[in-house]
Design an enzyme around this catalytic site. Structure first.
Site, PDB file in Angstrom:
ATOM      1  N   LYS A  33      -9.632  -2.194   8.162  1.00  0.00           N
ATOM      2  CA  LYS A  33      -8.882  -1.454   9.185  1.00  0.00           C
ATOM      3  C   LYS A  33      -9.317   0.015   9.165  1.00  0.00           C
ATOM      4  O   LYS A  33      -8.599   0.906   8.693  1.00  0.00           O
ATOM      5  CB  LYS A  33      -7.365  -1.610   8.978  1.00  0.00           C
ATOM      6  CG  LYS A  33      -6.565  -1.340  10.252  1.00  0.00           C
ATOM      7  CD  LYS A  33      -5.159  -1.851  10.118  1.00  0.00           C
ATOM      8  CE  LYS A  33      -4.222  -1.309  11.177  1.00  0.00           C
ATOM      9  NZ  LYS A  33      -4.547  -1.621  12.556  1.00  0.00           N
ATOM     10  N   LEU A  91      -9.756  -8.425  12.660  1.00  0.00           N
ATOM     11  CA  LEU A  91      -8.798  -7.921  11.678  1.00  0.00           C
ATOM     12  C   LEU A  91      -7.771  -9.019  11.391  1.00  0.00           C
ATOM     13  O   LEU A  91      -7.300  -9.688  12.328  1.00  0.00           O
ATOM     14  CB  LEU A  91      -8.077  -6.686  12.244  1.00  0.00           C
ATOM     15  CG  LEU A  91      -7.126  -6.019  11.259  1.00  0.00           C
ATOM     16  CD1 LEU A  91      -7.921  -5.269  10.179  1.00  0.00           C
ATOM     17  CD2 LEU A  91      -6.195  -5.048  11.979  1.00  0.00           C
ATOM     18  N   TYR A 103      -6.444   2.880   7.815  1.00  0.00           N
ATOM     19  CA  TYR A 103      -5.080   3.173   8.248  1.00  0.00           C
ATOM     20  C   TYR A 103      -4.242   1.916   8.315  1.00  0.00           C
ATOM     21  O   TYR A 103      -4.776   0.803   8.224  1.00  0.00           O
ATOM     22  CB  TYR A 103      -5.097   3.890   9.604  1.00  0.00           C
ATOM     23  CG  TYR A 103      -5.409   3.010  10.799  1.00  0.00           C
ATOM     24  CD1 TYR A 103      -6.690   2.511  11.023  1.00  0.00           C
ATOM     25  CD2 TYR A 103      -4.411   2.658  11.710  1.00  0.00           C
ATOM     26  CE1 TYR A 103      -6.964   1.709  12.112  1.00  0.00           C
ATOM     27  CE2 TYR A 103      -4.681   1.861  12.814  1.00  0.00           C
ATOM     28  CZ  TYR A 103      -5.957   1.381  13.008  1.00  0.00           C
ATOM     29  OH  TYR A 103      -6.229   0.579  14.080  1.00  0.00           O
ATOM     30  N   GLU A 156     -11.119 -10.293  19.639  1.00  0.00           N
ATOM     31  CA  GLU A 156      -9.708  -9.862  19.637  1.00  0.00           C
ATOM     32  C   GLU A 156      -9.489  -8.843  20.739  1.00  0.00           C
ATOM     33  O   GLU A 156     -10.427  -8.488  21.463  1.00  0.00           O
ATOM     34  CB  GLU A 156      -9.299  -9.316  18.260  1.00  0.00           C
ATOM     35  CG  GLU A 156     -10.229  -8.264  17.726  1.00  0.00           C
ATOM     36  CD  GLU A 156      -9.994  -7.911  16.261  1.00  0.00           C
ATOM     37  OE1 GLU A 156      -8.897  -8.144  15.730  1.00  0.00           O
ATOM     38  OE2 GLU A 156     -10.929  -7.353  15.668  1.00  0.00           O
TER      39      GLU A 156
HETATM   40  N1  PLP Z   1      -6.838  -6.449  15.705  1.00  0.00           N
HETATM   41  C1  PLP Z   1      -7.117  -5.141  15.826  1.00  0.00           C
HETATM   42  C2  PLP Z   1      -8.504  -4.739  16.195  1.00  0.00           C
HETATM   43  C3  PLP Z   1      -6.123  -4.174  15.627  1.00  0.00           C
HETATM   44  O1  PLP Z   1      -6.430  -2.871  15.747  1.00  0.00           O
HETATM   45  C4  PLP Z   1      -4.807  -4.591  15.298  1.00  0.00           C
HETATM   46  C5  PLP Z   1      -3.739  -3.612  15.085  1.00  0.00           C
HETATM   47  O2  PLP Z   1      -3.937  -2.436  15.135  1.00  0.00           O
HETATM   48  C6  PLP Z   1      -4.545  -5.958  15.201  1.00  0.00           C
HETATM   49  C7  PLP Z   1      -5.590  -6.865  15.396  1.00  0.00           C
HETATM   50  C8  PLP Z   1      -3.170  -6.461  14.892  1.00  0.00           C
HETATM   51  O3  PLP Z   1      -2.834  -6.276  13.544  1.00  0.00           O
HETATM   52  P1  PLP Z   1      -1.325  -6.128  13.078  1.00  0.00           P
HETATM   53  O4  PLP Z   1      -0.608  -7.351  13.572  1.00  0.00           O
HETATM   54  O5  PLP Z   1      -1.411  -6.093  11.610  1.00  0.00           O
HETATM   55  O6  PLP Z   1      -0.800  -4.875  13.700  1.00  0.00           O
END
Ligand code: PLP
Length: 286
Positions: free
Chosen positions: A147, A204, A33, A179
């Site tokens: 993701k 991620l 997603y 994270e």
């Molecule tokens: N880390 C995780 C586990 C996430 O689920 C997300 C966003 O959903 C992020 C980091 C942040 O990513 P982004 O800045 O692309 O939304």
């Protein structure tokens, strides 16, 4: 009021949208997603989100359901149909429907689902006071760079945080913060250096993280991409998280201990302002 959502080629009221019970997203979390934020009715950092979608699909040998231009066309149509000024567009691709079998089916048609949600992304009251987090064990799988829609572990982390009276959880593995439950984590240490974990399979690659690192470089902030512990974070001057829907969000306490003076830090607030200004500039140019 009912939303218009998109399911495999059709725009439908949400009550009429259907996905097969054999969809592998439902049976195996066999899907990926993206979430793009919407500001002033326009998508923010969407090219980055679409590029990461390609990567996630590629890592899972999953077919791209539509071209980038088609996907963006649907995102824009949903924003328009639902009158979204501020909020988000969620998009999900799964491997599609097939008899239940662990092996990937041959020739399944990927499903593409998208919907919008209204949210105050700029005037978010949490940004003024900051959020509290607790540290929890990171029990997720080892391919967090993908993701994936398999999000039960972060849901459990979020519930642990809620039960402890905190807003969110920071996940910890081998003594180091990986994270947040759905965001990347940053600290500003006593020397004023901005520290965030380096990319790898453990986290991620946040699109907002990358944008914030670019802004920090422009501001000639000292940067380190490396692991840090909860203890280092508690003793930092400032802490914050980044994600598409929170932008830059101050973290003011960790495990009940204040970070800095327990209020949103200066660097954090400046990076939030800059992120929003840059997003608005980009919107004004398209
Ligand atoms: N880390 C995780 C586990 C996430 O689920 C997300 C966003 O959903 C992020 C980091 C942040 O990513 P982004 O800045 O692309 O939304």
């Amino acid at each position: 009021m009912s939303r218009i959502v998109y399911v495999n080629g059709a725009y439908l009221p949400e009550e009429e949208a259907r996905i097969s019970v054999f969809d592998r997203g439902f049976l195996f979390a066999d899907g990926v997603y993206e979430v793009s934020s919407v500001l002033r009715g326009k998508l923010v950092d969407n090219q980055g989100h679409l590029a990461r979608l390609h990567r996630s699909l590629g890592e899972l040998d999953m077919a791209q359901p539509a071209s980038d231009a088609e996907i963006e066309g649907i995102q824009k149509a949903l924003i328009e149909k639902n009158g979204i000024v501020e909020g988000l567009v969620y998009l999900q691709v799964t491997r599609g429907a097939a008899d239940r079998d662990f092996a990937y089916p041959e020739g399944a048609r990927p499903s593409l689902v998208m919907f919008t949600q209204q949210k105050n992304v700029v005037a978010n009251p949490q940004a003024d006071k900051g959020i509290s987090v607790i540290a929890v064990d990171d029990i997720r799988w080892k391919r967090r760079d993908i993701k994936s829609v398999g999000l039960l572990a972060p849901c459990m982390a979020k519930m642990q945080a809620k039960a402890a009276g905190a807003d969110d959880a920071w996940m910890v593995e081998d003594g180091y913060v990986t994270e947040g439950s759905s965001n990347n984590t940053f600290i500003v240490n006593a020397e004023g250096t901005l520290v965030t974990r380096q990319l790898g399979n453990e986290i991620l690659a946040g699109i907002t993280r990358a944008a914030v690192l670019r802004l920090a470089e422009e501001q000639t902030l000292k940067l380190e991409q490396r692991r840090f512990t909860v203890e280092e974070a508690v003793n930092a001057r400032e802490a914050f998280i980044t994600s598409a829907t929170t932008f830059v969000m101050p973290v003011v306490s960790i495990d009940g201990k204040p970070v800095g003076d327990g209020r949103p830090g200066e660097v954090t607030q400046r990076l939030r302002e800059l992120y929003i200004e840059t997003a608005i500039d980009a919107i004004d140019q398209c």
